[in-house]
Design a protein around this motif. Structure first.
Motif, PDB file in Angstrom:
ATOM      1  N   TYR A 636       0.837  -1.193   0.000  1.00  0.00           N
ATOM      2  CA  TYR A 636       0.000   0.000   0.000  1.00  0.00           C
ATOM      3  C   TYR A 636       0.882   1.257   0.000  1.00  0.00           C
ATOM      4  CZ  TYR A 636      -4.152  -2.807   1.003  1.00  0.00           C
ATOM      5  OH  TYR A 636      -5.192  -3.702   0.934  1.00  0.00           O
ATOM      6  N   PRO A 637       0.380   2.369  -0.582  1.00  0.00           N
ATOM      7  CA  PRO A 637       1.163   3.623  -0.563  1.00  0.00           C
ATOM      8  C   PRO A 637       1.074   4.314   0.789  1.00  0.00           C
ATOM      9  CG  PRO A 637      -0.896   3.971  -1.724  1.00  0.00           C
ATOM     10  CD  PRO A 637      -0.866   2.517  -1.372  1.00  0.00           C
ATOM     11  N   LEU A 638       1.640   3.668   1.798  1.00  0.00           N
ATOM     12  CA  LEU A 638       1.591   4.183   3.161  1.00  0.00           C
ATOM     13  C   LEU A 638       2.983   4.134   3.769  1.00  0.00           C
ATOM     14  CD1 LEU A 638      -1.594   2.316   4.481  1.00  0.00           C
ATOM     15  CD2 LEU A 638      -1.470   4.705   3.737  1.00  0.00           C
ATOM     16  N   PHE A 639       3.253   5.088   4.647  1.00  0.00           N
ATOM     17  CA  PHE A 639       4.442   5.023   5.495  1.00  0.00           C
ATOM     18  C   PHE A 639       4.091   5.674   6.829  1.00  0.00           C
ATOM     19  CE2 PHE A 639       4.894   9.111   3.443  1.00  0.00           C
ATOM     20  CZ  PHE A 639       5.455   9.945   4.388  1.00  0.00           C
ATOM     21  N   ALA A 640       4.804   5.270   7.879  1.00  0.00           N
ATOM     22  CA  ALA A 640       4.478   5.708   9.238  1.00  0.00           C
ATOM     23  C   ALA A 640       5.757   5.999  10.001  1.00  0.00           C
ATOM     24  CB  ALA A 640       3.654   4.646   9.956  1.00  0.00           C
ATOM     25  N   ASP A 644       8.398   9.699  20.497  1.00  0.00           N
ATOM     26  CA  ASP A 644       8.350   9.629  21.952  1.00  0.00           C
ATOM     27  C   ASP A 644       7.206  10.428  22.543  1.00  0.00           C
ATOM     28  OD1 ASP A 644      10.380   7.873  22.436  1.00  0.00           O
ATOM     29  OD2 ASP A 644      11.945   9.413  22.529  1.00  0.00           O
ATOM     30  N   ASP A 645       6.386  11.070  21.717  1.00  0.00           N
ATOM     31  CA  ASP A 645       5.217  11.787  22.244  1.00  0.00           C
ATOM     32  C   ASP A 645       3.990  10.886  22.304  1.00  0.00           C
ATOM     33  OD1 ASP A 645       4.853  11.515  19.589  1.00  0.00           O
ATOM     34  OD2 ASP A 645       4.364  13.602  19.167  1.00  0.00           O
ATOM     35  N   CYS A 646       4.209   9.567  22.359  1.00  0.00           N
ATOM     36  CA  CYS A 646       3.148   8.552  22.519  1.00  0.00           C
ATOM     37  C   CYS A 646       2.183   8.564  21.346  1.00  0.00           C
ATOM     38  CB  CYS A 646       2.383   8.764  23.832  1.00  0.00           C
ATOM     39  SG  CYS A 646       3.426   8.700  25.289  1.00  0.00           S
ATOM     40  N   ALA A 647       2.686   8.786  20.144  1.00  0.00           N
ATOM     41  CA  ALA A 647       1.824   8.816  18.965  1.00  0.00           C
ATOM     42  C   ALA A 647       2.576   8.219  17.788  1.00  0.00           C
ATOM     43  CB  ALA A 647       1.387  10.239  18.642  1.00  0.00           C
ATOM     44  N   ALA A 648       1.766   7.715  16.841  1.00  0.00           N
ATOM     45  CA  ALA A 648       2.291   7.207  15.571  1.00  0.00           C
ATOM     46  C   ALA A 648       1.615   7.991  14.451  1.00  0.00           C
ATOM     47  CB  ALA A 648       2.029   5.718  15.429  1.00  0.00           C
ATOM     48  N   TYR A 649       2.408   8.499  13.506  1.00  0.00           N
ATOM     49  CA  TYR A 649       1.914   9.321  12.413  1.00  0.00           C
ATOM     50  C   TYR A 649       1.853   8.482  11.140  1.00  0.00           C
ATOM     51  CZ  TYR A 649       2.860  13.293  15.493  1.00  0.00           C
ATOM     52  OH  TYR A 649       2.860  14.180  16.550  1.00  0.00           O
TER      53      TYR A 649
END
Length: 708
Positions: A636-640, A644-649
């Motif tokens: 899929y055309p995705l990247f993440a 350390d701010d407790c989040a995933a983009y």
């Protein structure tokens, strides 16, 4: 004898001219010549006439001597015939001219009638006026000094100038209508400049036609037509525009183009604020502040304090003078003085139109949005996770010294290994037929048999993880292959701490990084032959991460400041990517192999298009804290990225096959849910190999699965 006498007189006249001061023509004209005309004609008439007669005799003697030298009409001495007249040589040097003392230029003197000076010199100092003499003083000066009649007053420089004899002679000759220089001969012989020999078309000697002397009838008819048209009003002339002496003080600048003069841009002066009811001398009671409000003004900062406090007076005559008038005028003049000399044109553009037109997030689905499942069982921070090639299993390593295998769809823990030491990273073999797990623990790398697969797969794995000798090492002795009977696998012992493990796409090679290993910081191991080899390149800095190219025999090594691309077959450096970051933390490569993303400890994510440039194509600054890991999806055309701010983009990253079209990068979602532990947040993130799902490992010992 006549020729010698003439030349002798001529030389004496030249010596006189050279010994006397030469005055420029402009200075002679500026002086009061008409006032001296009567004096020159009365007192020096005889002297000038005597010198003119002597000069005439000298010129006549020179002509007679020249005729004797050049010969008669018989043609002898033809070299002197036709030579141009040699007049007086005039000097073109600027040293002969005296610069004026006054530097005001072409300014009327009436402007300085009421002043005590007449202008300024070259240093900027004022030139004071001289005290004027009355008639009695001038009469006594004429009686005492016989040369006083030669003195004149230069009004421009306010100086008293005394004319020399040569200047008096020049003025006298000009008053008589003669040439200023006595050596000038107006009756020089004519020199025929036209060359008649061999001329095919000589000048015409025909008489002028009569039409050149009679007025044109056509022009007279044209003039009559114009006169009749003007009388009838058919032709109208533009009346000169009268400039008004008055202008509106608070008018707009709509007619600023008419005020531009001499091609200069018109800059309107700053306008004062329009007065309101507060500025009235007798305002309403609602505008007058109370004493408490006035006392509160003293507690404010000076820039927040009101500039004007309304007051009430019974009549206008009781209003005192404005105390800040001088100060405000000074500031207004300073605004005009410090006004910028360059005109900057503002472009009226809507800021929203400058934003790139991104597609809607609804059109970019599917992508992970919500948390679907949690995997709990670890007691320490989960440092690393890795998904199996089929997508059915996931492995995790924690600081509690355990490695666990989970079933993705149910969240059930299938198997647990007690390693006894904190796990740095786990990596699953990319081949489905070889479910082998590589675990980086301290200074060792352990290869584990996960026990997944049928009997044939397990037999091949057991044979592959069996050492023929109890222990083997590489040629240098820095890496030892040891059979681990406790974990039923192979343990590779290194001389420094191993931080990362990365498999090759074929599943036979894997690379490890030891940041403290200096020149031997990166090793490549081959599982089938149980051999190790140091990366044969010079490492420019401390290595942080490495990744194999998905299609070619190329490895990417990320140091703290840059990413270098090495060709393993040719053993040479292919490309260097300048990140411009302080410290790189992670790197990932697109499945196509031409795009790379790099995460940093300062919260910046760089996208590199290696076909385009060695500089970042895009720099994303949406992360608040350090980026711990970055990952691409395989299909899929995705990247993440995890921080350390407790989040995933999660981002949409479409790479087109057309090289003329740039990659499309769109932010999609921020996935939150982990809690901070010891200042750390999400430690790792990995995509599902087949579904648009994202796994995140947190420092709170929880693994989360986000689905679309």
């Amino acid at each position: 004898m006549k020729r010698e006498k003439g030349t002798h007189l001529k030389e004496e006249e030249k010596k006189k001219q050279n010994s006397q001061k030469v005055i420029p023509k402009e200075e002679v004209v500026n002086r009061e010549v008409p006032q001296l005309s009567t004096i020159v004609s009365h007192q020096y008439d005889e002297e000038v006439s005597r010198e003119d007669d002597s000069l005439r005799e000298a010129v006549a003697g020179e002509r007679q001597s020249s005729e004797e030298v050049h010969g008669n009409s018989d043609g002898s001495h033809e070299e002197g015939i036709g030579q141009p007249h040699q007049g007086v040589e005039e000097s073109d040097s600027s040293e002969d001219e005296v610069a004026p003392r006054n530097t005001i230029g072409d300014v009327p003197f009436k402007w300085y009638e009421d002043e005590g000076h007449i202008g300024y010199d070259i240093t900027g100092k004022k030139i004071k006026k001289r005290a004027k003499q009355d008639k009695l003083d001038s009469f006594l000066a004429n009686a005492d000094d016989s040369k006083n009649w030669r003195k004149i007053i230069d009004e421009y420089n306010d100086e008293e100038v005394e004319l020399t004899k040569h200047e008096v002679k020049l003025i006298g000759r000009m008053l008589r209508g003669r040439a200023p220089h006595a050596d000038f001969d107006p009756y020089t012989p004519y020199v025929d400049w036209f060359d008649w020999d061999g001329a095919k078309h000589p000048l015409s000697n025909a008489p002028e036609p009569k039409r050149r002397f009679t007025p044109s009838k056509w022009e007279s008819k044209k003039v009559v037509r114009y006169v009749r048209a003007i009388r009838k009003g058919l032709i109208k002339f533009d009346k000169p525009k009268e400039e008004s002496r008055f202008y509106m003080l608070w008018s707009d600048d709509s007619r600023s183009t008419e005020k531009a003069r001499n091609g200069l841009a018109y800059i309107p002066p700053p306008r004062p604020k329009l007065p309101g009811h507060e500025e009235s001398y007798n305002p309403s009671l609602e505008y007058i502040p109370t004493q408490e409000e006035i006392n509160s003004y003293q507690l404010m900062y000076e820039e927040d304090r009101p500039k004007f406090i309304p007051r009430r007076f019974t009549s206008l005559r009781n209003v005192p003078a404005y105390e800040n008038a001088t100060k405000e005028v000074f500031h207004r003049l300073m605004d005009l003085y410090l006004c910028p000399r360059t005109r900057k044109k503002r472009i009226n553009i809507d800021p929203e139109s400058l934003k790139p037109k991104l597609p809607s997030r609804k059109d970019l689905k599917p992508y992970p949005v919500t948390c679907y499942l949690e995997y709990r069982g670890h007691k320490g921070a989960v440092m690393s996770i890795s998904a199996e090639a089929s997508g059915q299993w996931i492995a995790s390593g924690s600081t509690d010294g355990t490695v666990r295998i989970w079933e993705v769809e149910t969240g059930r823990c299938v198997r647990v290994w007690e390693i006894g030491e904190g796990v740095n990273q786990v990596a699953w073999n990319p081949l489905p037929e070889l479910p082998i797990l590589a675990v980086a623990v301290g200074q060792d790398v352990v290869l584990l048999n996960t026990g997944i697969g049928n009997e044939d797969v397990q037999n091949s794995i057991e044979e592959l993880l069996l050492l023929k000798t109890p222990s083997s090492s590489d040629e240098s002795g820095y890496v030892n292959w040891v059979q681990d009977d406790k974990l039923h696998g192979i343990r590779l012992k290194h001389f420094k701490t191993v931080t990362t493990v990365e498999w090759h796409r074929k599943g036979d090679y894997f690379s490890i990084i030891m940041p403290a290993g200096e020149s031997r910081a990166i090793y490549i191991h081959r599982l089938s032959q149980k051999v190790s080899q140091r990366l044969p390149f010079k490492l420019h800095g401390i290595p942080v991460a490495s990744v194999f190219h998905p299609t070619r025999s190329v490895i990417l090594v990320a140091t703290k400041n840059s990413v270098r691309v090495y060709d393993l077959l040719k053993q040479k450096l292919v490309r260097k990517l300048d990140t411009g970051l302080r410290q790189v933390s992670s790197v990932a490569i697109h499945p196509g192999g031409d795009n790379v993303i790099v995460g940093s400890r300062e919260g910046k994510l760089c996208w590199f298009d290696m076909d385009l440039s060695s500089k970042p194509y895009r720099i994303l600054k949406c992360h608040e804290k350090d980026i711990t890991n970055v990952a691409f999806h395989k299909s899929y055309p995705l990247f993440a990225s995890s921080t350390d701010d407790c989040a995933a983009y999660v981002f949409h990253g479409m790479v087109y096959s057309d090289l003329n079209q740039n990659p499309l990068i769109v932010p999609l979602e921020i996935l939150r849910g982990h809690t901070s532990t010891n200042g750390r947040g999400v430690m790792d993130c990995q995509f599902h190999p087949r579904q648009p799902w994202l796994f995140t490992a947190g420092a709170d010992s929880v693994i989360k699965l986000y689905c679309h």
